[in-house]
Design an enzyme around this catalytic site. Structure first.
Site, PDB file in Angstrom:
ATOM      1  N   TYR A  46       2.400 -13.105   3.625  1.00 53.72           N
ATOM      2  CA  TYR A  46       1.428 -12.082   4.016  1.00 53.72           C
ATOM      3  C   TYR A  46       2.113 -10.726   4.191  1.00 53.72           C
ATOM      4  CZ  TYR A  46      -2.396  -9.746   6.440  1.00 53.72           C
ATOM      5  OH  TYR A  46      -3.376  -8.853   6.793  1.00 53.72           O
ATOM      6  N   LYS A  50       1.610  -7.621   1.414  1.00 57.38           N
ATOM      7  CA  LYS A  50       1.011  -6.321   1.726  1.00 57.38           C
ATOM      8  C   LYS A  50       1.991  -5.179   1.457  1.00 57.38           C
ATOM      9  CE  LYS A  50      -3.175  -7.246   3.453  1.00 57.38           C
ATOM     10  NZ  LYS A  50      -4.431  -6.656   2.925  1.00 57.38           N
TER      11      LYS A  50
END
EC number: 4.1.1.35
Length: 226
Positions: A46, A50
């Protein structure tokens, strides 16, 4: 999506995350801080996903003259969230309503900042309608430990709700608080709804959805009997 935006000459919004800062060594976090991220940890897909998305977005901006906007969103809560999405506010509210213990991971002293969803939407609209690329921190600088959050949930729903401590998750950030100076100055934005006002609105929605079936069933039964 970047390729599509390039082909149709659209303005592209990336909703990034405060997780790009990892377990920050700087507090509060400003947009110029590069972060402290474990690239091979259990949360890395994650965090690094990003970060990579921000990299690609800026590459298209510089290399293809694509109009882009980047928002780094901090913890957000409000009505219509998934009840069992695993986020801390959802967890606490659903657990308190169901008369279950509130699960706190670690010692509960790690901090987060919680913004109400309407504040976030206003920030995203100002970002897209403005002329600044970003990145911009969009979050509420009000900082709470997990134990303080649990206390607010207890006060709002059930003062007798128990707290259950569990082992902490790997690479859980110790502190999280946005510096929103850039958003204030360039977007004219800052959050307006504090936790003690926003949380009851979320609780009302969760209560309807958790117990709504029983309520509607009782109403239906009552109607048939009548």
């Amino acid at each position: 999506m970047l390729g599509l935006a390039k082909r149709i000459n659209a303005r592209f919004l990336l909703t990034s995350t405060s997780e790009v800062y990892g377990d920050p060594l700087q507090h509060p976090q400003v947009e110029t801080y590069w972060g402290n991220v474990n690239p091979i940890g259990v949360r890395s897909c994650y965090d690094e996903g990003k970060r990579t998305a921000e990299t690609l977005t800026m590459d298209y901006h510089r290399g293809a003259n694509l109009e882009v906007r980047i928002a780094r969103i901090f913890n957000t809560y409000g009505p219509r969230m998934c009840i069992d999405d695993g986020r801390v506010v959802s967890n606490f509210v659903a657990q308190a309503l169901r008369k279950e213990p509130l699960t706190v991971y670690g010692d509960g002293k790690q901090t987060r900042s919680f913004q109400y969803v309407s504040d976030l939407v206003e920030g995203l609209m100002r970002l897209m309608e403005g002329e600044h690329v970003g990145p911009f921190n969009l979050g509420n600088p009000g900082e709470f430990t997990m134990l303080e959050l649990a206390k607010v949930v207890q006060d709002t729903i059930d003062p007798n709700a128990k707290i259950e401590f569990r082992p902490n998750t790997q690479d859980d950030p110790h502190k999280r608080k946005p510096d929103i100076t850039r958003a204030k100055e360039q977007l004219g934005w800052e959050p307006k709804i504090p936790l003690h006002k926003g949380l009851p609105l979320m609780v009302t929605d969760f209560r309807k959805r958790i117990f709504g079936d029983q309520d509607s069933a009782a109403t239906t039964t009552g109607g048939q009997q009548g």
